[in-house]
Design a protein around this motif. Structure first.
Motif, PDB file in Angstrom:
ATOM      1  N   SER A 127      22.722  57.459  17.018  1.00 40.43           N
ATOM      2  CA  SER A 127      22.032  58.691  17.353  1.00 40.43           C
ATOM      3  C   SER A 127      21.006  58.985  16.278  1.00 40.43           C
ATOM      4  CB  SER A 127      23.031  59.856  17.441  1.00 40.43           C
ATOM      5  OG  SER A 127      22.364  61.073  17.678  1.00 40.43           O
ATOM      6  N   ALA A 128      19.794  59.344  16.695  1.00 43.70           N
ATOM      7  CA  ALA A 128      18.770  59.742  15.729  1.00 43.70           C
ATOM      8  C   ALA A 128      19.249  60.950  14.951  1.00 43.70           C
ATOM      9  CB  ALA A 128      17.469  60.079  16.450  1.00 43.70           C
ATOM     10  N   LEU A 129      18.956  60.991  13.668  1.00 44.98           N
ATOM     11  CA  LEU A 129      19.226  62.175  12.867  1.00 44.98           C
ATOM     12  C   LEU A 129      18.169  63.226  13.163  1.00 44.98           C
ATOM     13  CD1 LEU A 129      20.137  60.557   9.423  1.00 44.98           C
ATOM     14  CD2 LEU A 129      21.679  61.256  11.284  1.00 44.98           C
ATOM     15  N   GLY A 130      18.584  64.473  13.248  1.00 46.22           N
ATOM     16  CA  GLY A 130      17.625  65.548  13.420  1.00 46.22           C
ATOM     17  C   GLY A 130      16.616  65.538  12.290  1.00 46.22           C
ATOM     18  N   GLY A 131      15.346  65.638  12.636  1.00 46.90           N
ATOM     19  CA  GLY A 131      14.294  65.556  11.632  1.00 46.90           C
ATOM     20  C   GLY A 131      13.691  64.181  11.498  1.00 46.90           C
ATOM     21  N   SER A 132      14.310  63.175  12.121  1.00 47.84           N
ATOM     22  CA  SER A 132      13.749  61.821  12.078  1.00 47.84           C
ATOM     23  C   SER A 132      12.480  61.750  12.912  1.00 47.84           C
ATOM     24  CB  SER A 132      14.752  60.809  12.617  1.00 47.84           C
ATOM     25  OG  SER A 132      14.165  59.519  12.749  1.00 47.84           O
ATOM     26  N   PRO A 133      11.524  60.940  12.481  1.00 49.35           N
ATOM     27  CA  PRO A 133      10.385  60.641  13.348  1.00 49.35           C
ATOM     28  C   PRO A 133      10.791  59.605  14.390  1.00 49.35           C
ATOM     29  CG  PRO A 133      10.196  59.371  11.338  1.00 49.35           C
ATOM     30  CD  PRO A 133      11.423  60.245  11.175  1.00 49.35           C
ATOM     31  N   GLY A 134       9.994  59.495  15.429  1.00 53.88           N
ATOM     32  CA  GLY A 134      10.197  58.425  16.379  1.00 53.88           C
ATOM     33  C   GLY A 134       9.593  57.123  15.877  1.00 53.88           C
ATOM     34  N   GLY A 135       9.850  56.065  16.623  1.00 54.80           N
ATOM     35  CA  GLY A 135       9.289  54.773  16.271  1.00 54.80           C
ATOM     36  C   GLY A 135      10.284  53.656  16.514  1.00 54.80           C
ATOM     37  N   THR A 136       9.768  52.426  16.570  1.00 55.39           N
ATOM     38  CA  THR A 136      10.605  51.233  16.724  1.00 55.39           C
ATOM     39  C   THR A 136      10.405  50.349  15.515  1.00 55.39           C
ATOM     40  OG1 THR A 136      10.454  51.306  19.142  1.00 55.39           O
ATOM     41  CG2 THR A 136      11.068  49.198  18.136  1.00 55.39           C
ATOM     42  N   VAL A 137      11.512  49.964  14.890  1.00 58.79           N
ATOM     43  CA  VAL A 137      11.444  49.075  13.733  1.00 58.79           C
ATOM     44  C   VAL A 137      12.379  47.900  13.959  1.00 58.79           C
ATOM     45  CG1 VAL A 137      10.813  50.909  12.116  1.00 58.79           C
ATOM     46  CG2 VAL A 137      13.224  50.387  12.476  1.00 58.79           C
ATOM     47  N   GLU A 138      11.952  46.736  13.491  1.00 53.94           N
ATOM     48  CA  GLU A 138      12.801  45.542  13.470  1.00 53.94           C
ATOM     49  C   GLU A 138      12.804  45.020  12.048  1.00 53.94           C
ATOM     50  OE1 GLU A 138      11.855  42.470  16.178  1.00 53.94           O
ATOM     51  OE2 GLU A 138      11.775  43.795  17.936  1.00 53.94           O
ATOM     52  N   GLY A 139      13.965  44.575  11.608  1.00 52.62           N
ATOM     53  CA  GLY A 139      14.022  44.032  10.260  1.00 52.62           C
ATOM     54  C   GLY A 139      15.407  43.577   9.884  1.00 52.62           C
ATOM     55  N   GLU A 140      15.491  42.924   8.749  1.00 52.28           N
ATOM     56  CA  GLU A 140      16.775  42.518   8.204  1.00 52.28           C
ATOM     57  C   GLU A 140      17.508  43.741   7.675  1.00 52.28           C
ATOM     58  OE1 GLU A 140      18.554  39.802   4.542  1.00 52.28           O
ATOM     59  OE2 GLU A 140      16.484  39.507   5.228  1.00 52.28           O
ATOM     60  N   VAL A 141      18.805  43.777   7.926  1.00 47.09           N
ATOM     61  CA  VAL A 141      19.627  44.898   7.486  1.00 47.09           C
ATOM     62  C   VAL A 141      20.166  44.614   6.087  1.00 47.09           C
ATOM     63  CG1 VAL A 141      21.677  46.284   7.972  1.00 47.09           C
ATOM     64  CG2 VAL A 141      20.257  45.434   9.865  1.00 47.09           C
ATOM     65  N   VAL A 142      20.065  45.611   5.201  1.00 44.90           N
ATOM     66  CA  VAL A 142      20.625  45.503   3.854  1.00 44.90           C
ATOM     67  C   VAL A 142      21.679  46.593   3.706  1.00 44.90           C
ATOM     68  CG1 VAL A 142      20.171  45.526   1.378  1.00 44.90           C
ATOM     69  CG2 VAL A 142      18.448  44.618   2.959  1.00 44.90           C
ATOM     70  N   ARG A 143      22.909  46.177   3.452  1.00 44.37           N
ATOM     71  CA  ARG A 143      24.027  47.121   3.377  1.00 44.37           C
ATOM     72  C   ARG A 143      24.197  47.658   1.956  1.00 44.37           C
ATOM     73  NH1 ARG A 143      29.214  46.989   1.579  1.00 44.37           N
ATOM     74  NH2 ARG A 143      30.734  48.346   2.625  1.00 44.37           N
ATOM     75  N   PHE A 144      24.492  48.968   1.872  1.00 44.58           N
ATOM     76  CA  PHE A 144      24.829  49.623   0.614  1.00 44.58           C
ATOM     77  C   PHE A 144      26.160  50.348   0.805  1.00 44.58           C
ATOM     78  CE2 PHE A 144      20.281  49.173   0.738  1.00 44.58           C
ATOM     79  CZ  PHE A 144      19.952  48.732  -0.538  1.00 44.58           C
ATOM     80  N   ALA A 145      27.024  50.239  -0.158  1.00 42.99           N
ATOM     81  CA  ALA A 145      28.358  50.822  -0.024  1.00 42.99           C
ATOM     82  C   ALA A 145      28.325  52.343  -0.052  1.00 42.99           C
ATOM     83  CB  ALA A 145      29.276  50.303  -1.125  1.00 42.99           C
ATOM     84  N   ASP A 146      27.361  52.919  -0.740  1.00 44.61           N
ATOM     85  CA  ASP A 146      27.295  54.371  -0.840  1.00 44.61           C
ATOM     86  C   ASP A 146      25.871  54.800  -1.187  1.00 44.61           C
ATOM     87  OD1 ASP A 146      27.044  53.761  -3.579  1.00 44.61           O
ATOM     88  OD2 ASP A 146      29.167  54.153  -3.976  1.00 44.61           O
ATOM     89  N   LEU A 147      25.686  56.106  -1.281  1.00 47.42           N
ATOM     90  CA  LEU A 147      24.361  56.650  -1.549  1.00 47.42           C
ATOM     91  C   LEU A 147      23.852  56.230  -2.917  1.00 47.42           C
ATOM     92  CD1 LEU A 147      22.004  58.536  -0.773  1.00 47.42           C
ATOM     93  CD2 LEU A 147      23.345  60.419  -1.744  1.00 47.42           C
ATOM     94  N   ALA A 148      24.725  56.227  -3.905  1.00 47.77           N
ATOM     95  CA  ALA A 148      24.303  55.872  -5.262  1.00 47.77           C
ATOM     96  C   ALA A 148      23.716  54.472  -5.307  1.00 47.77           C
ATOM     97  CB  ALA A 148      25.476  55.997  -6.231  1.00 47.77           C
ATOM     98  N   ALA A 149      24.314  53.555  -4.557  1.00 49.64           N
ATOM     99  CA  ALA A 149      23.813  52.183  -4.549  1.00 49.64           C
ATOM    100  C   ALA A 149      22.415  52.117  -3.950  1.00 49.64           C
ATOM    101  CB  ALA A 149      24.777  51.287  -3.779  1.00 49.64           C
ATOM    102  N   LEU A 150      22.182  52.867  -2.879  1.00 49.04           N
ATOM    103  CA  LEU A 150      20.839  52.886  -2.283  1.00 49.04           C
ATOM    104  C   LEU A 150      19.842  53.543  -3.234  1.00 49.04           C
ATOM    105  CD1 LEU A 150      18.800  52.520  -0.021  1.00 49.04           C
ATOM    106  CD2 LEU A 150      19.686  54.619   1.038  1.00 49.04           C
ATOM    107  N   GLU A 151      20.225  54.619  -3.856  1.00 48.76           N
ATOM    108  CA  GLU A 151      19.307  55.314  -4.752  1.00 48.76           C
ATOM    109  C   GLU A 151      18.953  54.474  -5.976  1.00 48.76           C
ATOM    110  OE1 GLU A 151      20.005  60.030  -3.805  1.00 48.76           O
ATOM    111  OE2 GLU A 151      21.317  59.095  -5.299  1.00 48.76           O
ATOM    112  N   ALA A 152      19.799  53.496  -6.285  1.00 50.22           N
ATOM    113  CA  ALA A 152      19.521  52.609  -7.417  1.00 50.22           C
ATOM    114  C   ALA A 152      18.635  51.431  -7.035  1.00 50.22           C
ATOM    115  CB  ALA A 152      20.829  52.095  -8.017  1.00 50.22           C
ATOM    116  N   ALA A 153      18.348  51.270  -5.735  1.00 47.10           N
ATOM    117  CA  ALA A 153      17.524  50.138  -5.295  1.00 47.10           C
ATOM    118  C   ALA A 153      16.113  50.271  -5.856  1.00 47.10           C
ATOM    119  CB  ALA A 153      17.488  50.084  -3.770  1.00 47.10           C
ATOM    120  N   PRO A 154      15.553  49.215  -6.433  1.00 50.95           N
ATOM    121  CA  PRO A 154      14.203  49.291  -7.018  1.00 50.95           C
ATOM    122  C   PRO A 154      13.133  49.574  -5.965  1.00 50.95           C
ATOM    123  CG  PRO A 154      15.387  47.347  -7.813  1.00 50.95           C
ATOM    124  CD  PRO A 154      16.193  47.903  -6.683  1.00 50.95           C
ATOM    125  N   ALA A 155      12.091  50.248  -6.376  1.00 58.88           N
ATOM    126  CA  ALA A 155      10.971  50.519  -5.490  1.00 58.88           C
ATOM    127  C   ALA A 155      10.422  49.215  -4.924  1.00 58.88           C
ATOM    128  CB  ALA A 155       9.875  51.263  -6.245  1.00 58.88           C
TER     129      ALA A 155
END
Length: 478
Positions: A127-155
């Motif tokens: 389900s789309a999160l409220g506030g999300s824009p529309g659009g179609t994206v395709e790509g490789e999925v990268v899993r993060f165990a929690d928010l901290a791990a994602l926030e640590a991902a380099p730019a």
């Protein structure tokens, strides 16, 4: 703990006891002890039993969820819900009924889908999160165990990829597991954008094991270009994690949704006039809007039914309380407590007239705990209310709870809150999902809630003395 109001939702106040400390009723110069008379205590014995035997809370909840159904803020059903609430207050015999405008950006959902691509191709429920824009994206999925791990991902490290946060919410009676999960929903999409991701998906913030995705509001930090963001149902998050354990996974996410101008809804208010101090009141309330996936029964049709019914039970008494009972059906809680903050701004000069405030926005489970943010001079009255609630299986729990979500704004301005804590063990099985429907509500539990709110509101409204509401300057920070 400091909380950003736009990220709060149902049960946040119950989930974070620090909110209670930070938004307790403002200190007042009053030194006279607030008391509750024996006659008031005698009156609520019959009130409690009458409310327990009544189906009114169920009838109101059934009416709202059947006749209106889902009530996404800004939708055509939102407008019908406002008219329903106005008519229902009038039908139930409230002495005064009025509305107050609430304007906000309108978000719409038209469709959504997701699929794993390649040799393991299969659809996924999301389900789309409220506030999300529309659009179609395709790509490789990268899993993060929690928010901290994602926030640590380099730019730039997720350029062209889809970030997947696989954080599992913990079940708890007081809903305390919701805070960490909701932060994934509120902060995860921005973290994904900063890392260069083309899209964001997450394990739903929920405790069920059904193929029912949980929606909810998200926001993007200023200066970022939003990307399609959605929540997978819990079983589909498990499925995706298993596939990722086998090797790289490509995925397509297609969302048809987005912001679409502004909309003006209404806070709908009904009042039962007090016998001798009608310009002062106890406020009880719930939010009228819901997400669009289910029919908004536990979130928050139940709260509307509970609080409307409680006031009607009080009005039926031969001996009305001194102060009025005000019931507010708040607009657009789900997308940022917007109706609650609008009410607080509009009534900032009337804080002292709010004897005490309470909101029912945590489903329809039985109430087990009671507390208030009242100062020392009102603690004896708080204890008498707890005594009257005890036959309903409710325990006085000092140090727990806080203002309901829509009441955070007025509490920050100095209104004293009360907490009637519901058992939310199963609440996040249903919260923000297609499974939030009337059949999940126990009518007997709903009646217990209405009885508790009626007893509390009557005694607080009839108390000799105040509960400490007074304008706060400066307002305590959240």
């Amino acid at each position: 703990m400091r909380l950003v109001p736009m990220l709060l939702s149902a049960a946040i106040a119950a989930s974070f006891p620090a909110v209670a400390a930070e938004t307790a009723g403002a200190s007042t110069p009053a030194t006279v002890e607030t008391r509750i008379a024996d006659a008031s205590m005698a009156a609520v014995a019959g009130l409690r039993e009458a409310a327990l035997a009544s189906s009114l809370a169920w009838d109101i909840t059934e009416s709202l969820t059947t006749e209106i159904g889902p009530r996404l803020a800004g939708s055509e059903a939102d407008a019908r819900a406002v008219e329903w609430a106005r008519a229902k207050f009038t039908e139930l015999g409230f002495d005064r009924v009025w509305t107050e405008p609430v304007t906000f950006p309108k978000w719409v959902r038209r469709g959504e889908s997701a699929a794993v691509l390649g040799p393991n191709a299969q659809p996924l429920a999301l389900s789309a999160l409220g506030g999300s824009p529309g659009g179609t994206v395709e790509g490789e999925v990268v899993r993060f165990a929690d928010l901290a791990a994602l926030e640590a991902a380099p730019a730039g490290s997720l350029a062209g990829k889809i970030a997947f946060v696989d954080y599992r919410m913990e079940r708890a009676r007081d809903g305390s597991g919701y805070g960490p999960g909701s932060r994934v929903r509120s902060r995860g999409p921005s973290a994904a954008v900063r890392a260069g991701a083309a899209g964001f998906i997450m394990r739903s913030v929920g405790t069920d094991s059904h193929r029912m995705p949980h929606t909810g509001i998200t926001r993007f930090d200023a200066g970022l270009d939003p990307v399609p963001s959605a929540a997978l149902s819990v079983p589909d998050a498990d499925q995706l994690a298993r596939l990722l354990a086998r090797g790289p996974v490509r995925m397509r996410v297609a969302l048809d949704c987005g912001w679409d101008g502004e909309y003006t809804s209404q806070n709908v208010i009904g009042e039962i006039t007090g016998a001798s101090r009608p310009d002062e009141f106890v406020l009880i309330g719930a939010h009228l809007d819901s997400w669009d996936l289910g029919t908004g029964a536990v979130d928050d049709g139940a709260g509307v039914g509970i609080t409307m019914a409680a006031a009607v039970h009080i009005a039926a008494l031969e001996r009305r309380p001194a102060r009025s009972i005000r019931v507010v059906a708040f607009a657009n809680e789900e997308q940022g407590l917007i109706g609650g903050f609008a009410y607080a701004d509009r009534h900032a000069g009337d804080v002292a007239r709010h004897q005490i405030v309470a909101e029912s926005d945590f489903g329809a489970g039985r109430i087990y705990g009671f507390n208030t943010g009242a100062p020392a001079h009102a603690k004896a009255a708080e204890a008498k209310i707890a005594e009257a609630l005890a036959p309903l299986g409710i325990e006085r729990l000092p140090g727990e709870g806080g203002p309901g979500p829509d009441l955070i704004g007025i509490a920050r301005k100095g209104a004293t809150w009360a907490w009637l804590g519901q058992d939310g063990t199963d609440y996040f099985d249903l919260h923000h999902t297609p499974d939030d429907t009337l059949d999940k509500i126990d009518p007997d539990a709903l009646a217990q809630n209405a009885a508790a709110y009626a007893v509390f509101a009557y005694l607080a409204a009839d108390a000799e003395g105040d509960f400490g509401s007074a304008p706060t300057d400066p307002a305590p920070a959240l």
